[in-house]
Scaffold this motif. Structure first.
Motif, mmCIF file in Angstrom:
data_model
loop_
_atom_site.group_PDB
_atom_site.id
_atom_site.type_symbol
_atom_site.label_atom_id
_atom_site.label_comp_id
_atom_site.label_asym_id
_atom_site.label_seq_id
_atom_site.Cartn_x
_atom_site.Cartn_y
_atom_site.Cartn_z
ATOM 1 N N ILE A 54 0.861 -1.185 0.000
ATOM 2 C CA ILE A 54 0.000 0.000 0.000
ATOM 3 C C ILE A 54 0.897 1.234 0.000
ATOM 4 C CG2 ILE A 54 -1.416 1.381 1.578
ATOM 5 C CD1 ILE A 54 -3.201 -0.942 1.971
ATOM 6 N N HIS A 55 2.004 1.143 0.716
ATOM 7 C CA HIS A 55 3.097 2.102 0.567
ATOM 8 C C HIS A 55 4.089 1.454 -0.391
ATOM 9 C CE1 HIS A 55 1.758 3.562 4.740
ATOM 10 N NE2 HIS A 55 1.335 4.428 3.839
ATOM 11 N N GLY A 56 4.324 2.075 -1.545
ATOM 12 C CA GLY A 56 5.017 1.416 -2.632
ATOM 13 C C GLY A 56 6.445 1.002 -2.356
ATOM 14 N N ASP A 57 7.089 1.583 -1.332
ATOM 15 C CA ASP A 57 8.473 1.217 -1.029
ATOM 16 C C ASP A 57 8.576 0.162 0.072
ATOM 17 O OD1 ASP A 57 7.641 2.813 1.062
ATOM 18 O OD2 ASP A 57 9.367 4.162 1.035
ATOM 19 N N GLU A 58 7.451 -0.353 0.547
ATOM 20 C CA GLU A 58 7.450 -1.357 1.617
ATOM 21 C C GLU A 58 7.264 -2.732 0.974
ATOM 22 O OE1 GLU A 58 4.698 -0.207 4.698
ATOM 23 O OE2 GLU A 58 5.592 1.797 4.877
ATOM 24 N N ILE A 59 8.380 -3.395 0.670
ATOM 25 C CA ILE A 59 8.347 -4.532 -0.251
ATOM 26 C C ILE A 59 8.438 -5.906 0.417
ATOM 27 C CG2 ILE A 59 9.247 -3.111 -2.122
ATOM 28 C CD1 ILE A 59 11.984 -4.401 -1.674
ATOM 29 N N ASN A 60 8.708 -5.993 1.713
ATOM 30 C CA ASN A 60 8.757 -7.307 2.360
ATOM 31 C C ASN A 60 7.473 -8.097 2.127
ATOM 32 O OD1 ASN A 60 11.324 -7.526 3.501
ATOM 33 N ND2 ASN A 60 10.735 -6.515 5.388
ATOM 34 N N GLY A 61 6.341 -7.402 2.204
ATOM 35 C CA GLY A 61 5.054 -8.078 2.067
ATOM 36 C C GLY A 61 4.847 -8.684 0.693
ATOM 37 N N VAL A 62 5.471 -8.102 -0.332
ATOM 38 C CA VAL A 62 5.372 -8.651 -1.686
ATOM 39 C C VAL A 62 5.941 -10.070 -1.705
ATOM 40 C CG1 VAL A 62 6.003 -8.321 -4.113
ATOM 41 C CG2 VAL A 62 5.556 -6.330 -2.651
ATOM 42 N N GLU A 63 7.107 -10.239 -1.091
ATOM 43 C CA GLU A 63 7.743 -11.553 -1.040
ATOM 44 C C GLU A 63 6.999 -12.496 -0.105
ATOM 45 O OE1 GLU A 63 10.530 -14.714 -1.531
ATOM 46 O OE2 GLU A 63 9.747 -13.076 -2.753
ATOM 47 N N ILE A 64 6.464 -11.971 0.997
ATOM 48 C CA ILE A 64 5.669 -12.811 1.908
ATOM 49 C C ILE A 64 4.483 -13.418 1.164
ATOM 50 C CG2 ILE A 64 4.121 -12.755 3.911
ATOM 51 C CD1 ILE A 64 6.020 -10.618 5.116
ATOM 52 N N ILE A 65 3.752 -12.586 0.427
ATOM 53 C CA ILE A 65 2.577 -13.076 -0.295
ATOM 54 C C ILE A 65 2.983 -14.066 -1.383
ATOM 55 C CG2 ILE A 65 0.702 -12.400 -1.849
ATOM 56 C CD1 ILE A 65 0.369 -9.870 -0.173
ATOM 57 N N GLU A 201 12.317 -3.016 7.018
ATOM 58 C CA GLU A 201 12.468 -1.634 6.592
ATOM 59 C C GLU A 201 12.109 -1.482 5.126
ATOM 60 O OE1 GLU A 201 16.641 -0.275 6.207
ATOM 61 O OE2 GLU A 201 17.195 -2.288 6.854
ATOM 62 N N ALA A 202 11.934 -0.238 4.697
ATOM 63 C CA ALA A 202 11.558 0.050 3.317
ATOM 64 C C ALA A 202 12.697 -0.279 2.358
ATOM 65 C CB ALA A 202 11.169 1.523 3.187
ATOM 66 N N LEU A 203 12.327 -0.742 1.157
ATOM 67 C CA LEU A 203 13.262 -0.998 0.056
ATOM 68 C C LEU A 203 14.347 -2.012 0.396
ATOM 69 C CD1 LEU A 203 13.657 2.627 -1.356
ATOM 70 C CD2 LEU A 203 12.246 0.775 -2.267
ATOM 71 N N ARG A 204 14.076 -2.884 1.342
ATOM 72 C CA ARG A 204 15.007 -3.954 1.699
ATOM 73 C C ARG A 204 14.221 -5.213 2.008
ATOM 74 N NH1 ARG A 204 17.668 -0.377 0.255
ATOM 75 N NH2 ARG A 204 19.539 0.573 1.159
ATOM 76 N N PHE A 205 14.752 -6.371 1.586
ATOM 77 C CA PHE A 205 14.213 -7.639 2.041
ATOM 78 C C PHE A 205 14.877 -7.991 3.365
ATOM 79 C CE2 PHE A 205 12.740 -9.740 -2.192
ATOM 80 C CZ PHE A 205 11.551 -9.050 -2.106
ATOM 81 N N ASP A 206 14.058 -8.316 4.362
ATOM 82 C CA ASP A 206 14.528 -8.721 5.679
ATOM 83 C C ASP A 206 14.096 -10.180 5.875
ATOM 84 O OD1 ASP A 206 14.265 -9.306 8.578
ATOM 85 O OD2 ASP A 206 14.863 -7.219 8.847
ATOM 86 N N GLY A 207 15.062 -11.091 5.860
ATOM 87 C CA GLY A 207 14.756 -12.518 5.909
ATOM 88 C C GLY A 207 13.930 -12.921 7.117
ATOM 89 N N LYS A 208 14.270 -12.385 8.282
ATOM 90 C CA LYS A 208 13.541 -12.731 9.498
ATOM 91 C C LYS A 208 12.112 -12.213 9.440
ATOM 92 C CE LYS A 208 13.627 -12.323 14.545
ATOM 93 N NZ LYS A 208 14.360 -11.794 15.728
ATOM 94 N N ALA A 209 11.934 -10.974 8.998
ATOM 95 C CA ALA A 209 10.589 -10.398 8.916
ATOM 96 C C ALA A 209 9.734 -11.131 7.882
ATOM 97 C CB ALA A 209 10.678 -8.907 8.569
ATOM 98 N N ILE A 210 10.348 -11.535 6.775
ATOM 99 C CA ILE A 210 9.611 -12.277 5.748
ATOM 100 C C ILE A 210 9.194 -13.640 6.277
ATOM 101 C CG2 ILE A 210 9.844 -13.419 3.501
ATOM 102 C CD1 ILE A 210 11.623 -11.002 2.665
ATOM 103 N N ASP A 211 10.124 -14.354 6.905
ATOM 104 C CA ASP A 211 9.810 -15.680 7.447
ATOM 105 C C ASP A 211 8.725 -15.601 8.513
ATOM 106 O OD1 ASP A 211 10.510 -18.597 7.680
ATOM 107 O OD2 ASP A 211 11.009 -17.981 9.717
ATOM 108 N N THR A 212 8.823 -14.596 9.391
ATOM 109 C CA THR A 212 7.804 -14.417 10.433
ATOM 110 C C THR A 212 6.441 -14.142 9.813
ATOM 111 O OG1 THR A 212 9.451 -13.554 11.986
ATOM 112 C CG2 THR A 212 7.156 -13.062 12.465
#
Length: 317
Positions: A54-65, A201-212
């Motif tokens: 929804i905020h275009g630079d917040e991309i972790n959720g793209v990979e989560i989905i 964080e914005a514009l970065r993939f965070d492995g722990k946040a994605i896995d969680t």
């Protein structure tokens, strides 16, 4: 199980379908579309939407989905998943939080068919996605130059929402009031339980946040009796908090962090120091209360009054 209709497209039981919903043309006349993946289960059940960017630079959720969708077999699914990995397609392309007119999409709900671009996109999302669902999970990260501990923000006074938050099981879940114009506010007014997930964080993939995030969504699906794919035994349960506060810089300078995300800190404990580039002075930043560090700035250059440490109160858990 009944068929699902999104933007005039029918999705039959046991079917997976990708739908491009037209939003608006660019000045070049190229059509921009809202990408939606619908997984319609074999049996009836809850209908859950997953949204990100929804905020275009917040991309972790793209990979989560992407990861969640790749795991779901519609033959084993009860209910329906409506996945929208990139809601703000305009901001995503520009690596920007906002739409081209600098509006914040998450302050534009429930939207209007005749309003601004942000308002029109919000109305489209409410009509085609939210209106077809019983539950929702909206995925976010911290804003630019900040990082967040994986956390759920939700109305924990609503029983169904609280049970979904408990199932998601982030390190902390925060009872938070809704902001005017947010997707969470618009969905709540329709009586739809919704979780807002924050991590990284914005514009970065965070492995722990994605896995969680992936594990949390699967746990919620298990709670809703939609799918069973994950070992749900929990070693550590989420801590519920009702109060958090950003600690602000008492002076300008270079901030040296002396704590980390998830750290449990005591009242008056030093969390970092602000120095000048020459080492002539140093100001300690201390915790105003005992709590858990749930966010902090990444940029060490701070001005007086900048928010630098986000602390959740342990006293309110």
């Amino acid at each position: 199980m009944s068929k699902i209709i999104i933007a005039g497209e029918e999705v039959a039981p046991s079917q997976v379908k990708q739908i491009q919903i037209p939003v608006a043309k660019l000045p070049t006349q190229t059509m921009m579309s809202l990408p939606v993946t619908v997984i319609n289960g074999k049996e009836d059940g809850a209908r859950l939407w997953l949204s990100a960017a929804i905020h275009g630079d917040e991309i972790n959720g793209v990979e989560i989905i992407r990861r969640v969708v790749s795991l779901i077999n519609p033959e084993r699914l009860k209910g329906c998943i409506i996945a929208v990995p990139i809601v703000n397609v305009f901001g995503f392309i520009e690596q920007s939080r906002y739409l081209p007119d600098r509006r914040d999409l998450n302050r534009s709900f429930p939207g209007s068919e005749s309003g601004s671009l942000a308002s029109r996109l919000a109305e489209l999302f409410m009509r085609e996605v939210v209106a077809n669902c019983t539950h929702g999970i909206d995925l976010h990260t911290a804003a630019i130059h900040r990082v967040n501990l994986p956390q759920i923000r939700a109305n924990l006074e609503d029983e169904e929402t609280r049970l979904c938050a408990i199932a998601f099981n982030t390190p902390v879940m925060i009872h938070a009031t809704t902001r005017d114009g947010s997707l969470r506010q618009a969905a709540s007014k329709k009586g739809i339980p919704i979780l807002l997930y924050e991590g990284g964080e914005a514009l970065r993939f965070d492995g722990k946040a994605i896995d969680t995030g992936v594990r949390g969504i699967l746990r919620v699906m298990n709670y809703l009796k939609m799918y069973n794919i994950y070992n749900h035994d929990l070693e550590k349960k989420s801590i519920m908090v009702h109060k958090s506060k950003w600690i602000r810089a008492s002076s300008s300078g270079i901030y040296l962090l002396e704590t980390e995300l998830g750290a449990e800190v005591r009242k008056k404990q030093v969390l970092g120091k602000i120095t000048d580039p020459f080492g002539n002075k140093s100001v300690a930043i201390k915790a105003p209360f005992s709590g858990i560090v749930i966010g902090h700035v990444q940029n060490p250059l701070v001005n007086q009054g900048d928010a630098i440490i986000h602390l959740a109160s342990a006293e309110e858990t």
